[in-house]
Design an enzyme around this catalytic site. Structure first.
Site, PDB file in Angstrom:
ATOM      1  N   SER A  18      -1.264  15.386 -11.093  1.00 58.00           N
ATOM      2  CA  SER A  18      -0.131  14.174 -11.424  1.00 58.00           C
ATOM      3  C   SER A  18       0.799  15.046 -12.692  1.00 58.00           C
ATOM      4  O   SER A  18      -0.031  15.271 -13.478  1.00 58.00           O
ATOM      5  CB  SER A  18      -0.813  13.059 -11.684  1.00 58.00           C
ATOM      6  OG  SER A  18       0.100  12.056 -11.909  1.00 58.00           O
ATOM      7  N   ASP A  75      -4.056   8.306  -4.749  1.00 58.72           N
ATOM      8  CA  ASP A  75      -2.814   7.696  -4.342  1.00 58.72           C
ATOM      9  C   ASP A  75      -2.975   6.394  -4.087  1.00 58.72           C
ATOM     10  O   ASP A  75      -4.191   5.956  -3.688  1.00 58.72           O
ATOM     11  CB  ASP A  75      -2.428   8.302  -2.664  1.00 58.72           C
ATOM     12  CG  ASP A  75      -1.020   8.041  -2.289  1.00 58.72           C
ATOM     13  OD1 ASP A  75      -0.215   8.373  -3.060  1.00 58.72           O
ATOM     14  OD2 ASP A  75      -0.801   7.397  -1.195  1.00 58.72           O
ATOM     15  N   SER A  76      -2.359   5.502  -4.355  1.00 57.49           N
ATOM     16  CA  SER A  76      -2.685   4.011  -4.339  1.00 57.49           C
ATOM     17  C   SER A  76      -1.584   2.947  -3.936  1.00 57.49           C
ATOM     18  O   SER A  76      -0.441   3.603  -3.908  1.00 57.49           O
ATOM     19  CB  SER A  76      -3.176   3.808  -5.754  1.00 57.49           C
ATOM     20  OG  SER A  76      -2.176   3.992  -6.774  1.00 57.49           O
ATOM     21  N   GLY A  91       3.853  -1.729 -11.774  1.00 59.45           N
ATOM     22  CA  GLY A  91       4.021  -2.063 -10.276  1.00 59.45           C
ATOM     23  C   GLY A  91       3.787  -3.613 -10.120  1.00 59.45           C
ATOM     24  O   GLY A  91       4.316  -4.424 -10.499  1.00 59.45           O
ATOM     25  N   ASP A 140       1.234  -5.359 -10.674  1.00 49.17           N
ATOM     26  CA  ASP A 140       0.355  -6.138 -11.594  1.00 49.17           C
ATOM     27  C   ASP A 140       0.756  -7.782 -11.647  1.00 49.17           C
ATOM     28  O   ASP A 140       0.016  -8.415 -11.623  1.00 49.17           O
ATOM     29  CB  ASP A 140       0.204  -5.307 -12.736  1.00 49.17           C
ATOM     30  CG  ASP A 140      -0.920  -4.244 -12.543  1.00 49.17           C
ATOM     31  OD1 ASP A 140      -1.624  -4.274 -11.587  1.00 49.17           O
ATOM     32  OD2 ASP A 140      -1.030  -3.436 -13.672  1.00 49.17           O
ATOM     33  N   ARG A 147      -8.653   1.898  -8.963  1.00 51.55           N
ATOM     34  CA  ARG A 147      -8.804   3.337  -9.350  1.00 51.55           C
ATOM     35  C   ARG A 147     -10.387   3.515  -9.864  1.00 51.55           C
ATOM     36  O   ARG A 147     -11.028   4.462  -9.649  1.00 51.55           O
ATOM     37  CB  ARG A 147      -7.844   3.810 -10.414  1.00 51.55           C
ATOM     38  CG  ARG A 147      -6.519   4.470  -9.783  1.00 51.55           C
ATOM     39  CD  ARG A 147      -5.650   4.833 -10.948  1.00 51.55           C
ATOM     40  NE  ARG A 147      -4.991   3.699 -11.493  1.00 51.55           N
ATOM     41  CZ  ARG A 147      -4.071   3.131 -10.815  1.00 51.55           C
ATOM     42  NH1 ARG A 147      -3.795   3.629  -9.635  1.00 51.55           N
ATOM     43  NH2 ARG A 147      -3.590   1.807 -11.309  1.00 51.55           N
TER      44      ARG A 147
HETATM   45  P1  IMP Z   1       0.647   5.854  -7.217  1.00 50.17           P
HETATM   46  O1  IMP Z   1      -0.148   6.306  -6.049  1.00 50.17           O
HETATM   47  O2  IMP Z   1      -0.263   5.756  -8.437  1.00 50.17           O
HETATM   48  O3  IMP Z   1       2.031   6.758  -7.597  1.00 50.17           O
HETATM   49  O4  IMP Z   1       1.331   4.332  -7.094  1.00 50.17           O
HETATM   50  C1  IMP Z   1       2.008   3.801  -6.066  1.00 50.17           C
HETATM   51  C2  IMP Z   1       2.700   3.010  -6.202  1.00 50.17           C
HETATM   52  O5  IMP Z   1       1.650   1.619  -5.731  1.00 50.17           O
HETATM   53  C3  IMP Z   1       2.968   2.233  -7.810  1.00 50.17           C
HETATM   54  O6  IMP Z   1       4.391   2.747  -7.643  1.00 50.17           O
HETATM   55  C4  IMP Z   1       2.892   0.921  -7.759  1.00 50.17           C
HETATM   56  O7  IMP Z   1       4.076   0.156  -7.130  1.00 50.17           O
HETATM   57  C5  IMP Z   1       1.704   0.529  -6.688  1.00 50.17           C
HETATM   58  N1  IMP Z   1       0.589   0.524  -7.514  1.00 50.17           N
HETATM   59  C6  IMP Z   1      -0.583   1.391  -7.540  1.00 50.17           C
HETATM   60  N2  IMP Z   1      -1.441   1.261  -8.390  1.00 50.17           N
HETATM   61  C7  IMP Z   1      -1.099   0.047  -9.018  1.00 50.17           C
HETATM   62  C8  IMP Z   1      -1.710  -0.768 -10.218  1.00 50.17           C
HETATM   63  O8  IMP Z   1      -2.839  -0.464 -10.715  1.00 50.17           O
HETATM   64  N3  IMP Z   1      -0.912  -2.037 -10.485  1.00 50.17           N
HETATM   65  C9  IMP Z   1       0.167  -2.307  -9.813  1.00 50.17           C
HETATM   66  N4  IMP Z   1       0.851  -1.409  -9.026  1.00 50.17           N
HETATM   67  C10 IMP Z   1       0.377  -0.397  -8.681  1.00 50.17           C
END
Ligand code: IMP
Length: 201
Positions: free
Chosen positions: A11, A71-72, A157, A159, A185
């Site tokens: 990342s 990825d989330s 995000g 939250d 996570r």
């Molecule tokens: P990434 O995979 O970490 O890039 O996350 C993808 C998207 O998921 C982010 O842009 C957020 O919109 C949302 N997201 C992922 N993790 C979180 C979190 O812990 N809190 C809030 N939004 C999250």
């Protein structure tokens, strides 16, 4: 002599590196987690796990080191699991947190409080370079529901509109220490940690 296990985090995000050092440090003796500024793949997987593995594979191939990636996103039951892997760009190409949150709240306007269940989901992947059976992925879910309006100043995000199960506060009203205890996570990397301990010398 104490072992050092050097892993690269696939990342470019310095905050994510700090967060994962906090999560993994206590779980994996001798871990040294380093950042990555090499090429990133197109995230064209069809699941969180696909995308986490794509990112970890690219970093392992580029650095020759064991690589982890995640990825989330947020999955809303009444939307059939969406925004899901499209969470970052749900509100349009600007990829802004505000636009993402506004669109999701608008979509759920008429959904009553009993039907707003959702979960933050994280897939955590480990890829080892140059060995057989070299990929593993674990998924963590943080259950909760979508609020009616944003609250709180912490986090990022979704939250401000995510109320974790058993909480009255939004995830953005929790301190980062409280969020670290509970988050998707933490759950995903907690499940991946034994694999890292076993496979990374
Ligand atoms: P990434 O995979 O970490 O890039 O996350 C993808 C998207 O998921 C982010 O842009 C957020 O919109 C949302 N997201 C992922 N993790 C979180 C979190 O812990 N809190 C809030 N939004 C999250």
């Amino acid at each position: 002599m104490a072992v050092t296990r050097t892993l690269v985090l696939a990342s470019h995000n310095a905050h994510k590196l700090e967060e994962l050092r906090r999560i993994l440090g206590p779980l994996i003796p001798g871990i040294e987690l380093i950042g990555y500024d090499g090429p990133e793949p197109v995230e064209n997987g069809l699941s969180f796990a696909d995308n986490a593995l794509l990112k970890a594979r690219a970093a392992a191939a580029h650095t020759g080191l064991p690589a982890i990636a995640d990825d989330s996103g947020v999955s809303v039951d009444v939307l059939g699991g969406m925004p899901g892997i499209f969470s970052a760009r749900w509100g349009g190409p600007a990829r802004s947190d505000r636009a993402n949150v506004d669109l999701l709240l608008w979509q759920l306007t008429d959904v009553n409080d009993d039907h707003r269940a959702a979960g933050f989901v994280c897939a955590a992947a480990l890829v080892l370079p140059d060995v057989d059976d070299n990929e593993v992925c674990r998924v963590g879910v943080w259950p909760g529901k979508i609020a009616r309006e944003p609250r709180g100043e912490h986090g990022f995000g979704y939250d401000p509109i995510f109320i974790p199960e058993g909480e009255t506060r939004s995830a953005a009203e929790l301190s980062s220490e409280e969020k670290d205890q509970l988050s998707h996570r933490t759950r995903a990397f907690g499940a991946l940690a034994p694999e890292i301990r076993d496979r990374v010398a």
